[in-house]
Design a protein around this motif. Structure first.
Motif: not given
Ligand SMILES: N=c1c2ncn([C@@H]3O[C@H](COP(=O)(O)OP(=O)(O)OP(=O)(O)O)[C@@H](O)[C@H]3O)c2ncn1[C@@H]1O[C@H](COP(=O)(O)O)[C@@H](O)[C@H]1O
Length: 119
Positions: A46-53, A62-71
């Protein structure tokens, strides 16, 4: 007497604020990075970090999420929505920590670079 009490209250207030400033600072980013390292090793359910990794897209997820959060952070800042700026920037910084971990770069290396630039 009233002035004296007021002065004591002011000193107490200042001390409390200083304590709070000490406890709440950006060293939380290093703590989060350590949690990310730990999640990567222990792979808890259930770890979100593991889901990303572990995502099949690899680092691209991960890069998609960084882009999304930056926007989202930019939009919040553009709208001048203070609470959203805080919320979205936190999301962005967290995802940046996951990205740094994936790239084998530590937050201390970023801090060292910032200190190097600092005059
Ligand atoms: N700081 C965070 C943190 N900030 C944001 N998030 C997650 O990041 C996601 C943000 O994505 P979105 O806002 O796009 O929302 P979403 O609907 O989930 O979007 P999708 O991922 O589904 O596209 C949310 O699921 C949040 O829960 C975080 N998840 C974890 N942490 C830290 O990481 C630690 C380990 O978390 P786990 O791996 O879940 O145990 C936690 O203890 C926290 O310290």
């Amino acid at each position: 007497m009233f002035l004296f009490l007021n002065e004591i209250l002011q000193i107490q207030y200042t001390q409390e604020r200083l304590k709070l400033q000490k406890a709440v600072d950006l060293s939380i980013l290093s703590q989060i990075y350590q949690i990310i390292e730990d999640r990567s090793k222990t792979q808890p359910e259930g770890s979100y970090v593991c889901a990303l990794l572990n995502d099949k897209k690899g680092i691209n997820k991960i890069l998609e999420k960084v882009g999304e959060e930056a926007t989202e952070t930019i939009l919040a800042a553009k709208d001048g929505k203070r609470n959203e700026i805080i919320y979205e920037t936190s999301d962005l910084l967290f995802h940046l920590m996951v990205m740094l971990f994936e790239c084998g770069v530590t937050p201390e290396e970023i801090a060292a670079e910032l200190y190097r630039r600092h005059k």
